[in-house]
Design an enzyme around this catalytic site. Structure first.
Site, mmCIF file in Angstrom:
data_model
loop_
_atom_site.group_PDB
_atom_site.id
_atom_site.type_symbol
_atom_site.label_atom_id
_atom_site.label_comp_id
_atom_site.label_asym_id
_atom_site.label_seq_id
_atom_site.Cartn_x
_atom_site.Cartn_y
_atom_site.Cartn_z
ATOM 1 N N LYS A 242 54.498 42.675 -41.719
ATOM 2 C CA LYS A 242 53.883 43.624 -40.709
ATOM 3 C C LYS A 242 54.248 44.980 -40.784
ATOM 4 O O LYS A 242 55.451 45.362 -40.972
ATOM 5 C CB LYS A 242 53.965 42.963 -39.319
ATOM 6 C CG LYS A 242 52.935 43.608 -38.435
ATOM 7 C CD LYS A 242 51.750 42.731 -38.334
ATOM 8 C CE LYS A 242 50.424 42.990 -37.728
ATOM 9 N NZ LYS A 242 49.641 42.063 -37.732
HETATM 10 P P1 NAD Z 1 41.591 47.346 -32.291
HETATM 11 O O1 NAD Z 1 42.407 48.607 -32.013
HETATM 12 O O2 NAD Z 1 40.341 47.769 -33.233
HETATM 13 O O3 NAD Z 1 41.146 47.297 -30.653
HETATM 14 C C1 NAD Z 1 41.827 46.915 -29.597
HETATM 15 C C2 NAD Z 1 41.240 47.233 -28.422
HETATM 16 O O4 NAD Z 1 41.993 46.926 -27.275
HETATM 17 C C3 NAD Z 1 40.797 48.828 -28.282
HETATM 18 O O5 NAD Z 1 39.687 48.901 -27.907
HETATM 19 C C4 NAD Z 1 41.572 49.108 -27.186
HETATM 20 O O6 NAD Z 1 40.858 50.298 -26.558
HETATM 21 C C5 NAD Z 1 41.954 47.955 -26.292
HETATM 22 N N1 NAD Z 1 42.958 47.973 -25.387
HETATM 23 C C6 NAD Z 1 44.200 48.715 -25.601
HETATM 24 N N2 NAD Z 1 45.037 48.641 -24.417
HETATM 25 C C7 NAD Z 1 44.165 47.875 -23.472
HETATM 26 C C8 NAD Z 1 44.464 47.270 -22.353
HETATM 27 N N3 NAD Z 1 45.576 47.423 -21.775
HETATM 28 N N4 NAD Z 1 43.485 46.635 -21.515
HETATM 29 C C9 NAD Z 1 42.143 46.296 -22.524
HETATM 30 N N5 NAD Z 1 42.060 46.822 -23.552
HETATM 31 C C10 NAD Z 1 42.973 47.440 -24.422
HETATM 32 O O7 NAD Z 1 42.691 46.434 -32.803
HETATM 33 P P2 NAD Z 1 42.287 44.953 -33.395
HETATM 34 O O8 NAD Z 1 42.265 45.027 -34.560
HETATM 35 O O9 NAD Z 1 41.013 44.353 -32.368
HETATM 36 O O10 NAD Z 1 43.424 43.935 -32.827
HETATM 37 C C11 NAD Z 1 43.464 43.579 -31.440
HETATM 38 C C12 NAD Z 1 44.294 42.317 -31.532
HETATM 39 O O11 NAD Z 1 44.185 41.384 -32.575
HETATM 40 C C13 NAD Z 1 45.906 42.848 -32.015
HETATM 41 O O12 NAD Z 1 46.924 41.755 -31.035
HETATM 42 C C14 NAD Z 1 45.954 42.431 -33.223
HETATM 43 O O13 NAD Z 1 47.246 42.045 -34.024
HETATM 44 C C15 NAD Z 1 45.265 41.179 -33.417
HETATM 45 N N6 NAD Z 1 44.515 40.848 -34.770
HETATM 46 C C16 NAD Z 1 43.863 41.595 -35.376
HETATM 47 C C17 NAD Z 1 43.339 41.431 -36.494
HETATM 48 C C18 NAD Z 1 42.295 42.251 -37.352
HETATM 49 O O14 NAD Z 1 41.994 41.679 -38.551
HETATM 50 N N7 NAD Z 1 42.009 43.369 -36.904
HETATM 51 C C19 NAD Z 1 43.812 40.097 -37.447
HETATM 52 C C20 NAD Z 1 44.455 39.263 -36.273
HETATM 53 C C21 NAD Z 1 44.969 39.423 -35.312
#
Ligand code: NAD
Length: 477
Positions: free
Chosen positions: A114
Protein backbone atom coordinates in the site's frame (compact mmCIF):
# COMPACT_ATOMS: atom_id res chain seq x y z
CA UNK A 1 -10.41 -10.18 24.51
CA UNK A 2 -7.60 -12.71 24.28
CA UNK A 3 -4.80 -11.77 26.72
CA UNK A 4 -1.98 -11.82 24.17
CA UNK A 5 -3.96 -9.60 21.82
CA UNK A 6 -4.92 -7.22 24.62
CA UNK A 7 -1.26 -6.92 25.58
CA UNK A 8 -0.29 -6.23 21.98
CA UNK A 9 -2.93 -3.52 21.76
CA UNK A 10 -1.80 -1.98 25.03
CA UNK A 11 1.84 -1.93 23.94
CA UNK A 12 1.31 -0.52 20.51
CA UNK A 13 -1.73 1.77 20.76
CA UNK A 14 -1.69 2.20 17.02
CA UNK A 15 -5.41 2.01 16.39
CA UNK A 16 -6.10 0.66 12.94
CA UNK A 17 -2.85 -1.34 12.67
CA UNK A 18 -3.42 -2.88 16.13
CA UNK A 19 -6.94 -3.86 15.09
CA UNK A 20 -5.71 -5.62 11.94
CA UNK A 21 -2.96 -7.35 13.97
CA UNK A 22 -5.47 -8.46 16.61
CA UNK A 23 -7.88 -9.84 14.01
CA UNK A 24 -4.98 -11.71 12.40
CA UNK A 25 -3.67 -13.06 15.71
CA UNK A 26 -7.06 -14.37 16.79
CA UNK A 27 -7.39 -16.35 13.55
CA UNK A 28 -3.72 -17.45 13.50
CA UNK A 29 -4.24 -19.28 16.81
CA UNK A 30 -6.67 -21.58 14.96
CA UNK A 31 -4.08 -22.55 12.32
CA UNK A 32 -1.38 -25.03 13.40
CA UNK A 33 1.97 -23.59 12.32
CA UNK A 34 5.67 -23.99 13.04
CA UNK A 35 6.83 -21.64 15.79
CA UNK A 36 7.49 -18.10 14.59
CA UNK A 37 5.69 -18.40 11.26
CA UNK A 38 2.58 -16.51 12.39
CA UNK A 39 4.79 -13.62 13.49
CA UNK A 40 6.65 -13.69 10.14
CA UNK A 41 3.36 -13.56 8.23
CA UNK A 42 1.95 -10.76 10.42
CA UNK A 43 4.76 -8.23 10.38
CA UNK A 44 5.33 -5.75 7.57
CA UNK A 45 8.52 -6.54 5.62
CA UNK A 46 9.50 -2.98 4.72
CA UNK A 47 8.21 0.57 4.47
CA UNK A 48 9.90 3.17 2.31
CA UNK A 49 9.43 6.75 3.52
CA UNK A 50 10.21 9.56 1.12
CA UNK A 51 10.26 13.31 1.62
CA UNK A 52 10.65 15.04 -1.70
CA UNK A 53 10.51 18.61 -2.88
CA UNK A 54 8.54 20.06 -5.78
CA UNK A 55 8.89 23.64 -7.02
CA UNK A 56 5.38 25.08 -7.32
CA UNK A 57 3.89 28.58 -7.20
CA UNK A 58 7.38 30.11 -7.16
CA UNK A 59 8.65 28.25 -4.06
CA UNK A 60 9.61 24.79 -2.83
CA UNK A 61 7.05 22.49 -1.19
CA UNK A 62 8.04 19.28 0.64
CA UNK A 63 5.77 16.23 0.49
CA UNK A 64 5.85 13.04 2.58
CA UNK A 65 4.93 9.67 1.08
CA UNK A 66 5.10 5.97 1.96
CA UNK A 67 5.08 2.63 0.18
CA UNK A 68 4.85 -0.47 2.37
CA UNK A 69 5.52 -4.00 1.21
CA UNK A 70 3.87 -6.25 3.76
CA UNK A 71 5.27 -9.44 2.23
CA UNK A 72 7.26 -10.42 -0.87
CA UNK A 73 5.52 -13.76 -1.49
CA UNK A 74 4.18 -14.15 -4.11
CA UNK A 75 5.50 -11.36 -6.33
CA UNK A 76 4.55 -8.66 -7.31
CA UNK A 77 3.12 -6.88 -4.29
CA UNK A 78 -0.19 -5.16 -5.00
CA UNK A 79 -2.12 -2.36 -3.36
CA UNK A 80 -3.58 1.10 -3.81
CA UNK A 81 -2.04 4.54 -3.40
CA UNK A 82 -3.98 6.90 -1.18
CA UNK A 83 -3.80 10.72 -1.22
CA UNK A 84 -5.07 12.14 2.08
CA UNK A 85 -4.01 14.84 4.56
CA UNK A 86 -3.98 12.67 7.69
CA UNK A 87 -2.27 9.43 6.58
CA UNK A 88 0.69 8.01 8.46
CA UNK A 89 3.01 5.00 8.32
CA UNK A 90 0.83 2.86 10.64
CA UNK A 91 -2.22 3.39 8.42
CA UNK A 92 -0.23 2.44 5.31
CA UNK A 93 1.16 -0.69 7.02
CA UNK A 94 -2.31 -1.72 8.21
CA UNK A 95 -3.68 -1.33 4.68
CA UNK A 96 -0.71 -3.27 3.22
CA UNK A 97 -1.34 -6.13 5.66
CA UNK A 98 -5.02 -6.21 4.65
CA UNK A 99 -3.90 -6.48 1.01
CA UNK A 100 -1.74 -9.55 1.80
CA UNK A 101 -4.65 -11.30 3.52
CA UNK A 102 -7.15 -10.18 0.83
CA UNK A 103 -5.02 -11.50 -2.06
CA UNK A 104 -4.41 -14.77 -0.19
CA UNK A 105 -8.13 -15.16 0.56
CA UNK A 106 -9.08 -14.48 -3.07
CA UNK A 107 -6.28 -16.77 -4.31
CA UNK A 108 -4.64 -14.03 -6.38
CA UNK A 109 -0.90 -14.27 -7.16
CA UNK A 110 0.01 -11.07 -5.30
CA UNK A 111 1.58 -10.07 -2.01
CA UNK A 112 0.22 -7.05 -0.13
CA UNK A 113 1.42 -3.48 -0.48
CA UNK A 114 0.00 0.00 0.00
CA UNK A 115 1.16 3.56 -0.54
CA UNK A 116 0.14 7.01 0.52
CA UNK A 117 0.99 10.63 0.01
CA UNK A 118 0.20 13.14 2.75
CA UNK A 119 -1.66 15.74 0.75
CA UNK A 120 -5.01 17.51 0.58
CA UNK A 121 -5.88 17.10 -3.11
CA UNK A 122 -8.31 20.01 -3.04
CA UNK A 123 -5.40 22.39 -2.22
CA UNK A 124 -3.78 21.78 -5.64
CA UNK A 125 -4.66 22.23 -9.31
CA UNK A 126 -4.68 19.27 -11.66
CA UNK A 127 -1.42 20.39 -13.29
CA UNK A 128 0.22 20.69 -9.85
CA UNK A 129 -1.05 17.25 -8.80
CA UNK A 130 0.47 15.82 -11.97
CA UNK A 131 3.90 17.28 -11.14
CA UNK A 132 3.71 16.06 -7.53
CA UNK A 133 2.61 12.57 -8.66
CA UNK A 134 5.41 12.32 -11.24
CA UNK A 135 8.00 13.29 -8.59
CA UNK A 136 6.57 10.73 -6.15
CA UNK A 137 6.73 8.12 -8.94
CA UNK A 138 10.41 8.88 -9.60
CA UNK A 139 11.18 8.19 -5.93
CA UNK A 140 9.23 4.92 -5.97
CA UNK A 141 10.91 3.71 -9.18
CA UNK A 142 14.39 4.64 -7.93
CA UNK A 143 13.90 2.55 -4.79
CA UNK A 144 12.35 -0.44 -6.61
CA UNK A 145 8.90 0.18 -5.15
CA UNK A 146 7.21 0.34 -8.56
CA UNK A 147 7.41 -2.08 -11.51
CA UNK A 148 5.19 -4.73 -13.17
CA UNK A 149 7.34 -7.48 -11.62
CA UNK A 150 7.77 -6.10 -8.11
CA UNK A 151 5.12 -3.63 -7.00
CA UNK A 152 1.92 -2.59 -8.75
CA UNK A 153 -0.24 0.24 -7.32
CA UNK A 154 -3.91 1.01 -8.05
CA UNK A 155 -6.32 3.84 -7.12
CA UNK A 156 -7.58 4.31 -3.56
CA UNK A 157 -8.98 7.25 -1.57
CA UNK A 158 -8.09 10.55 -3.26
CA UNK A 159 -6.53 8.95 -6.39
CA UNK A 160 -8.15 8.01 -9.68
CA UNK A 161 -7.60 6.66 -13.19
CA UNK A 162 -5.85 9.94 -13.99
CA UNK A 163 -3.33 9.49 -11.15
CA UNK A 164 -2.58 5.98 -12.44
CA UNK A 165 -1.93 7.31 -15.96
CA UNK A 166 0.62 9.81 -14.62
CA UNK A 167 2.35 7.10 -12.55
CA UNK A 168 2.35 4.60 -15.45
CA UNK A 169 3.61 7.16 -17.95
CA UNK A 170 6.43 8.32 -15.67
CA UNK A 171 7.52 4.71 -15.11
CA UNK A 172 7.47 4.13 -18.88
CA UNK A 173 9.65 7.20 -19.48
CA UNK A 174 12.18 5.97 -16.93
CA UNK A 175 12.07 2.36 -18.29
CA UNK A 176 11.63 2.61 -22.06
CA UNK A 177 12.95 -0.95 -22.56
CA UNK A 178 10.42 -2.59 -20.28
CA UNK A 179 7.92 -4.12 -22.71
CA UNK A 180 5.54 -4.84 -19.81
CA UNK A 181 5.63 -1.27 -18.52
CA UNK A 182 1.84 -0.84 -18.81
CA UNK A 183 1.49 -3.47 -16.08
CA UNK A 184 3.32 -1.32 -13.49
CA UNK A 185 -0.01 0.11 -12.38
CA UNK A 186 -3.69 -0.92 -12.61
CA UNK A 187 -6.92 1.05 -12.63
CA UNK A 188 -5.85 2.84 -15.84
CA UNK A 189 -8.31 4.13 -18.44
CA UNK A 190 -8.87 1.80 -21.44
CA UNK A 191 -6.85 4.10 -23.72
CA UNK A 192 -3.83 3.74 -21.43
CA UNK A 193 -3.96 -0.07 -21.18
CA UNK A 194 -6.82 -0.46 -18.70
CA UNK A 195 -9.57 -3.05 -18.71
CA UNK A 196 -13.34 -2.75 -19.10
CA UNK A 197 -15.10 -2.73 -15.74
CA UNK A 198 -12.17 -1.69 -13.48
CA UNK A 199 -13.60 1.69 -12.42
CA UNK A 200 -16.73 0.10 -10.97
CA UNK A 201 -15.06 -3.18 -9.95
CA UNK A 202 -14.98 -2.64 -6.17
CA UNK A 203 -18.64 -1.55 -6.08
CA UNK A 204 -19.54 -4.44 -8.40
CA UNK A 205 -17.74 -6.80 -6.00
CA UNK A 206 -19.74 -5.38 -3.07
CA UNK A 207 -22.93 -6.10 -5.05
CA UNK A 208 -21.83 -9.72 -5.72
CA UNK A 209 -20.81 -10.13 -2.05
CA UNK A 210 -24.21 -8.95 -0.79
CA UNK A 211 -26.00 -11.06 -3.43
CA UNK A 212 -24.20 -14.29 -2.55
CA UNK A 213 -24.78 -13.69 1.15
CA UNK A 214 -28.52 -13.31 0.51
CA UNK A 215 -28.51 -16.42 -1.70
CA UNK A 216 -27.02 -18.45 1.19
CA UNK A 217 -30.07 -19.23 3.28
CA UNK A 218 -28.27 -20.60 6.37
CA UNK A 219 -26.22 -17.37 6.66
CA UNK A 220 -29.10 -15.04 5.82
CA UNK A 221 -31.12 -16.65 8.62
CA UNK A 222 -28.36 -15.90 11.14
CA UNK A 223 -28.75 -12.21 10.32
CA UNK A 224 -32.57 -12.42 10.45
CA UNK A 225 -32.94 -10.43 7.22
CA UNK A 226 -35.67 -10.73 4.55
CA UNK A 227 -35.08 -13.29 1.82
CA UNK A 228 -34.85 -10.85 -1.08
CA UNK A 229 -32.93 -7.64 -1.65
CA UNK A 230 -36.03 -5.70 -2.73
CA UNK A 231 -37.20 -5.89 0.89
CA UNK A 232 -33.99 -4.30 2.17
CA UNK A 233 -33.10 -0.75 3.19
CA UNK A 234 -29.45 0.22 2.71
CA UNK A 235 -27.38 2.98 4.35
CA UNK A 236 -24.11 3.87 2.57
CA UNK A 237 -21.30 5.96 4.07
CA UNK A 238 -19.05 7.60 1.45
CA UNK A 239 -20.27 8.46 -2.04
CA UNK A 240 -16.93 8.20 -3.86
CA UNK A 241 -15.89 5.51 -6.30
CA UNK A 242 -16.78 2.52 -4.13
CA UNK A 243 -19.84 3.92 -2.31
CA UNK A 244 -21.45 5.35 -5.46
CA UNK A 245 -21.06 2.13 -7.48
CA UNK A 246 -22.17 -0.12 -4.60
CA UNK A 247 -25.29 2.06 -4.12
CA UNK A 248 -26.01 2.13 -7.86
CA UNK A 249 -25.72 -1.65 -8.35
CA UNK A 250 -27.66 -2.56 -5.19
CA UNK A 251 -30.43 -0.15 -6.22
CA UNK A 252 -30.51 -1.98 -9.58
CA UNK A 253 -30.96 -5.22 -7.58
CA UNK A 254 -34.06 -3.70 -5.97
CA UNK A 255 -32.64 -2.40 -2.66
CA UNK A 256 -33.92 0.91 -1.34
CA UNK A 257 -30.89 3.12 -0.68
CA UNK A 258 -32.47 5.10 2.13
CA UNK A 259 -29.45 7.12 3.37
CA UNK A 260 -26.17 8.28 1.87
CA UNK A 261 -23.63 9.82 4.24
CA UNK A 262 -20.97 12.21 2.96
CA UNK A 263 -18.47 14.61 4.59
CA UNK A 264 -21.09 17.36 4.94
CA UNK A 265 -23.87 15.19 6.42
CA UNK A 266 -26.50 12.63 5.41
CA UNK A 267 -29.35 12.62 2.93
CA UNK A 268 -32.34 10.36 3.58
CA UNK A 269 -35.38 9.22 1.65
CA UNK A 270 -37.43 6.32 3.07
CA UNK A 271 -38.68 5.46 -0.44
CA UNK A 272 -35.12 5.18 -1.79
CA UNK A 273 -32.76 7.85 -3.13
CA UNK A 274 -32.31 8.48 -6.86
CA UNK A 275 -28.61 7.55 -7.03
CA UNK A 276 -27.83 9.11 -10.44
CA UNK A 277 -29.56 12.39 -9.56
CA UNK A 278 -27.67 12.51 -6.25
CA UNK A 279 -24.36 11.85 -8.01
CA UNK A 280 -25.00 14.76 -10.36
CA UNK A 281 -25.91 16.97 -7.36
CA UNK A 282 -22.67 16.01 -5.56
CA UNK A 283 -20.65 16.68 -8.73
CA UNK A 284 -22.04 20.20 -8.94
CA UNK A 285 -22.30 21.15 -5.25
CA UNK A 286 -19.51 19.06 -3.69
CA UNK A 287 -21.78 17.48 -1.06
CA UNK A 288 -25.22 15.99 -0.41
CA UNK A 289 -26.70 19.10 1.31
CA UNK A 290 -29.45 20.74 -0.73
CA UNK A 291 -30.43 17.62 -2.69
CA UNK A 292 -34.14 17.92 -3.36
CA UNK A 293 -34.82 14.18 -3.49
CA UNK A 294 -34.29 13.68 0.27
CA UNK A 295 -34.07 15.19 3.74
CA UNK A 296 -30.68 16.51 4.85
CA UNK A 297 -29.19 16.19 8.33
CA UNK A 298 -25.71 17.45 9.17
CA UNK A 299 -24.80 14.70 11.66
CA UNK A 300 -23.27 12.09 9.35
CA UNK A 301 -21.90 9.97 12.21
CA UNK A 302 -25.35 9.59 13.79
CA UNK A 303 -26.78 8.50 10.43
CA UNK A 304 -24.71 5.29 10.67
CA UNK A 305 -27.17 4.30 13.41
CA UNK A 306 -30.29 4.60 11.25
CA UNK A 307 -32.72 1.67 10.88
CA UNK A 308 -31.76 -0.49 7.87
CA UNK A 309 -31.09 -4.08 6.88
CA UNK A 310 -27.68 -3.42 5.27
CA UNK A 311 -25.05 -0.85 6.30
CA UNK A 312 -22.23 -0.21 3.83
CA UNK A 313 -19.33 1.83 5.23
CA UNK A 314 -17.44 2.90 2.06
CA UNK A 315 -15.30 5.80 3.26
CA UNK A 316 -12.81 5.42 6.08
CA UNK A 317 -11.39 3.04 8.66
CA UNK A 318 -12.57 2.74 12.32
CA UNK A 319 -15.91 4.54 11.80
CA UNK A 320 -17.77 1.80 13.68
CA UNK A 321 -16.08 1.56 17.04
CA UNK A 322 -16.61 0.96 20.74
CA UNK A 323 -18.56 4.23 21.03
CA UNK A 324 -21.31 3.54 18.49
CA UNK A 325 -21.30 -0.27 17.95
CA UNK A 326 -24.12 -0.86 20.45
CA UNK A 327 -26.35 1.66 18.65
CA UNK A 328 -25.89 0.27 15.11
CA UNK A 329 -29.28 -1.04 13.95
CA UNK A 330 -28.26 -2.75 10.70
CA UNK A 331 -28.56 -6.54 10.57
CA UNK A 332 -25.70 -6.89 8.06
CA UNK A 333 -22.60 -4.73 7.58
CA UNK A 334 -20.83 -5.08 4.22
CA UNK A 335 -17.36 -3.58 4.67
CA UNK A 336 -16.74 -1.79 1.37
CA UNK A 337 -14.05 0.37 3.02
CA UNK A 338 -10.88 -1.12 4.47
CA UNK A 339 -11.05 -1.56 8.24
CA UNK A 340 -14.28 0.37 8.94
CA UNK A 341 -15.07 -1.75 12.04
CA UNK A 342 -12.57 -1.79 14.93
CA UNK A 343 -11.61 -4.98 16.77
CA UNK A 344 -13.66 -3.99 19.84
CA UNK A 345 -16.71 -3.06 17.73
CA UNK A 346 -16.42 -6.37 15.88
CA UNK A 347 -16.74 -8.22 19.23
CA UNK A 348 -19.74 -6.13 20.31
CA UNK A 349 -21.52 -6.54 16.98
CA UNK A 350 -20.94 -10.30 16.84
CA UNK A 351 -22.39 -10.71 20.34
CA UNK A 352 -25.41 -8.68 19.18
CA UNK A 353 -25.91 -11.03 16.20
CA UNK A 354 -24.96 -8.49 13.53
CA UNK A 355 -23.33 -10.28 10.57
CA UNK A 356 -20.27 -8.59 9.08
CA UNK A 357 -19.25 -9.36 5.50
CA UNK A 358 -15.55 -8.55 6.03
CA UNK A 359 -13.42 -6.11 4.03
CA UNK A 360 -10.97 -8.84 2.97
CA UNK A 361 -13.82 -10.23 0.89
CA UNK A 362 -16.44 -7.49 0.44
CA UNK A 363 -14.10 -4.99 -1.26
CA UNK A 364 -11.91 -7.53 -3.09
CA UNK A 365 -13.56 -6.75 -6.45
CA UNK A 366 -11.04 -3.97 -7.07
CA UNK A 367 -7.89 -6.06 -6.72
CA UNK A 368 -9.52 -9.00 -8.52
CA UNK A 369 -10.21 -6.93 -11.65
CA UNK A 370 -6.79 -5.30 -11.23
CA UNK A 371 -5.40 -8.83 -11.52
CA UNK A 372 -7.26 -9.27 -14.82
CA UNK A 373 -5.88 -5.91 -16.02
CA UNK A 374 -2.30 -6.85 -15.07
CA UNK A 375 -2.61 -10.19 -16.90
CA UNK A 376 -4.02 -8.34 -19.94
CA UNK A 377 -1.01 -6.00 -19.88
CA UNK A 378 1.47 -8.89 -19.66
CA UNK A 379 -0.20 -10.81 -22.51
CA UNK A 380 -0.56 -7.62 -24.61
CA UNK A 381 -3.95 -8.82 -25.78
CA UNK A 382 -7.52 -8.02 -24.76
CA UNK A 383 -9.52 -10.82 -23.19
CA UNK A 384 -11.70 -12.73 -25.66
CA UNK A 385 -9.92 -11.53 -28.81
CA UNK A 386 -8.92 -15.01 -30.04
CA UNK A 387 -12.16 -16.80 -29.09
CA UNK A 388 -14.98 -14.38 -29.77
CA UNK A 389 -15.58 -14.98 -33.50
CA UNK A 390 -14.90 -18.71 -33.12
CA UNK A 391 -17.58 -18.89 -30.40
CA UNK A 392 -19.98 -16.93 -32.62
CA UNK A 393 -19.46 -19.39 -35.52
CA UNK A 394 -20.03 -22.33 -33.14
CA UNK A 395 -23.17 -20.69 -31.70
CA UNK A 396 -24.47 -19.95 -35.20
CA UNK A 397 -24.00 -23.58 -36.22
CA UNK A 398 -25.75 -24.74 -33.03
CA UNK A 399 -28.68 -22.35 -33.51
CA UNK A 400 -29.03 -23.34 -37.19
CA UNK A 401 -28.95 -27.05 -36.26
CA UNK A 402 -31.58 -26.48 -33.52
CA UNK A 403 -33.83 -24.57 -35.93
CA UNK A 404 -33.48 -27.39 -38.48
CA UNK A 405 -34.20 -30.13 -35.93
CA UNK A 406 -37.16 -28.33 -34.32
CA UNK A 407 -38.54 -26.92 -37.57
CA UNK A 408 -38.92 -23.43 -36.04
CA UNK A 409 -37.27 -20.09 -36.76
CA UNK A 410 -35.92 -18.31 -33.64
CA UNK A 411 -36.91 -14.66 -33.23
CA UNK A 412 -34.12 -12.29 -34.37
CA UNK A 413 -33.59 -10.86 -30.85
CA UNK A 414 -33.15 -14.27 -29.18
CA UNK A 415 -31.05 -15.46 -32.09
CA UNK A 416 -28.72 -12.47 -31.87
CA UNK A 417 -28.21 -12.90 -28.11
CA UNK A 418 -27.56 -16.64 -28.44
CA UNK A 419 -25.08 -16.11 -31.20
CA UNK A 420 -22.89 -13.47 -29.56
CA UNK A 421 -19.51 -14.47 -28.13
CA UNK A 422 -18.30 -12.94 -24.87
CA UNK A 423 -16.79 -9.44 -24.93
CA UNK A 424 -14.11 -8.21 -22.50
CA UNK A 425 -16.66 -6.74 -20.08
CA UNK A 426 -18.66 -10.03 -20.12
CA UNK A 427 -15.51 -11.95 -19.25
CA UNK A 428 -14.45 -9.50 -16.52
CA UNK A 429 -17.88 -9.73 -14.87
CA UNK A 430 -17.92 -13.51 -15.21
CA UNK A 431 -14.42 -13.82 -13.71
CA UNK A 432 -15.27 -11.48 -10.84
CA UNK A 433 -18.57 -13.21 -10.08
CA UNK A 434 -16.82 -16.59 -10.06
CA UNK A 435 -14.13 -15.33 -7.64
CA UNK A 436 -16.68 -13.73 -5.30
CA UNK A 437 -18.99 -16.76 -5.30
CA UNK A 438 -16.34 -19.45 -4.88
CA UNK A 439 -14.56 -17.48 -2.13
CA UNK A 440 -17.83 -16.85 -0.26
CA UNK A 441 -18.65 -20.56 -0.46
CA UNK A 442 -15.31 -21.43 1.20
CA UNK A 443 -15.81 -18.81 3.94
CA UNK A 444 -19.40 -19.84 4.62
CA UNK A 445 -18.58 -23.57 4.70
CA UNK A 446 -15.83 -22.96 7.26
CA UNK A 447 -18.03 -20.68 9.39
CA UNK A 448 -20.81 -23.25 9.44
CA UNK A 449 -18.68 -26.35 9.95
CA UNK A 450 -16.21 -25.33 12.66
CA UNK A 451 -17.49 -24.12 16.05
CA UNK A 452 -14.21 -22.25 16.70
CA UNK A 453 -14.84 -20.03 13.66
CA UNK A 454 -17.10 -17.44 15.20
CA UNK A 455 -17.76 -15.21 12.19
CA UNK A 456 -17.08 -14.66 8.49
CA UNK A 457 -14.07 -12.46 9.27
CA UNK A 458 -12.33 -15.21 11.23
CA UNK A 459 -13.16 -17.65 8.40
CA UNK A 460 -11.64 -15.24 5.87
CA UNK A 461 -8.44 -14.83 7.92
CA UNK A 462 -8.08 -18.58 8.50
CA UNK A 463 -8.35 -19.29 4.75
CA UNK A 464 -5.84 -16.52 4.00
CA UNK A 465 -3.39 -17.69 6.69
CA UNK A 466 -3.57 -21.29 5.45
CA UNK A 467 -2.67 -20.12 1.94
CA UNK A 468 0.23 -17.97 3.19
CA UNK A 469 1.47 -20.85 5.33
CA UNK A 470 1.39 -23.11 2.24
CA UNK A 471 3.37 -20.53 0.22
CA UNK A 472 6.06 -20.32 2.92
CA UNK A 473 6.19 -24.11 3.21
CA UNK A 474 6.44 -24.55 -0.57
CA UNK A 475 9.40 -22.19 -0.88
CA UNK A 476 11.04 -23.76 2.15
CA UNK A 477 11.09 -20.82 4.53
P1 NAD B 1 -12.97 7.94 -2.82
O1 NAD B 1 -11.97 8.97 -2.45
O2 NAD B 1 -13.40 7.80 -4.25
O3 NAD B 1 -14.31 8.09 -1.95
C1 NAD B 1 -14.34 8.25 -0.56
C2 NAD B 1 -15.58 9.07 -0.24
O4 NAD B 1 -15.77 9.11 1.16
C3 NAD B 1 -15.47 10.52 -0.75
O5 NAD B 1 -16.62 10.84 -1.49
C4 NAD B 1 -15.36 11.31 0.54
O6 NAD B 1 -15.94 12.61 0.43
C5 NAD B 1 -16.14 10.44 1.50
N1 NAD B 1 -15.83 10.71 2.92
C6 NAD B 1 -14.64 11.07 3.45
N2 NAD B 1 -14.78 11.25 4.78
C7 NAD B 1 -16.06 10.98 5.07
C8 NAD B 1 -16.81 10.98 6.28
N3 NAD B 1 -16.24 11.30 7.45
N4 NAD B 1 -18.12 10.66 6.21
C9 NAD B 1 -18.70 10.34 5.04
N5 NAD B 1 -18.04 10.31 3.86
C10 NAD B 1 -16.73 10.63 3.89
O7 NAD B 1 -12.35 6.55 -2.27
P2 NAD B 1 -12.79 5.09 -2.69
O8 NAD B 1 -11.85 4.62 -3.72
O9 NAD B 1 -14.25 5.05 -2.92
O10 NAD B 1 -12.42 4.28 -1.35
C11 NAD B 1 -13.30 4.21 -0.25
C12 NAD B 1 -12.88 3.05 0.65
O11 NAD B 1 -12.87 1.84 -0.11
C13 NAD B 1 -11.49 3.17 1.26
O12 NAD B 1 -11.47 2.55 2.54
C14 NAD B 1 -10.63 2.35 0.31
O13 NAD B 1 -9.44 1.89 0.91
C15 NAD B 1 -11.59 1.22 0.01
N6 NAD B 1 -11.30 0.50 -1.23
C16 NAD B 1 -11.23 1.14 -2.43
C17 NAD B 1 -10.97 0.40 -3.59
C18 NAD B 1 -10.96 1.03 -4.96
O14 NAD B 1 -10.88 0.28 -5.96
N7 NAD B 1 -11.06 2.32 -5.10
C19 NAD B 1 -10.75 -0.99 -3.49
C20 NAD B 1 -10.85 -1.61 -2.26
C21 NAD B 1 -11.12 -0.86 -1.13
Amino acid sequence: MHQKIAKALENTNRGFLSDVDAMFSRAAELVPMQEGLAEKIRICNETYVTRFGVRLRGRMYTFEGWRSVHTNHPSPAKGGIRYAPNVDQHEVEALAALMTYKCALMDLPFAGSKGALKINVSDWTEAELERITRRFTQELVRQNFLSPALNVPAPDVGTSEQTMVWIGNEYQRMNPHDINAAGCVTGKPIAAGGIEGRVEATGRGVQYAVRVFFQTERDRRKARVPSTLDQCRVVVQGFGNVGYHAAKFLAEDGCRITTIIERDGAITNADGLDIEALKEHVRIHGGVAGFEGGTFGNDGEAALEKECEILIPAALESVINEDNARRIKAAVIAEAANGPVTYEANEILRERGVVIIPDLFANAGGVTVSYFEWVKNLTHMPFGLMERRQREHEHLELVTALEGALGVKLAQGNFGRLQLGASEIDLVRSGLEEKMHSTYRRMSDLWNSDSKISDLRTAAYVIAINRLKAIYQAIGI
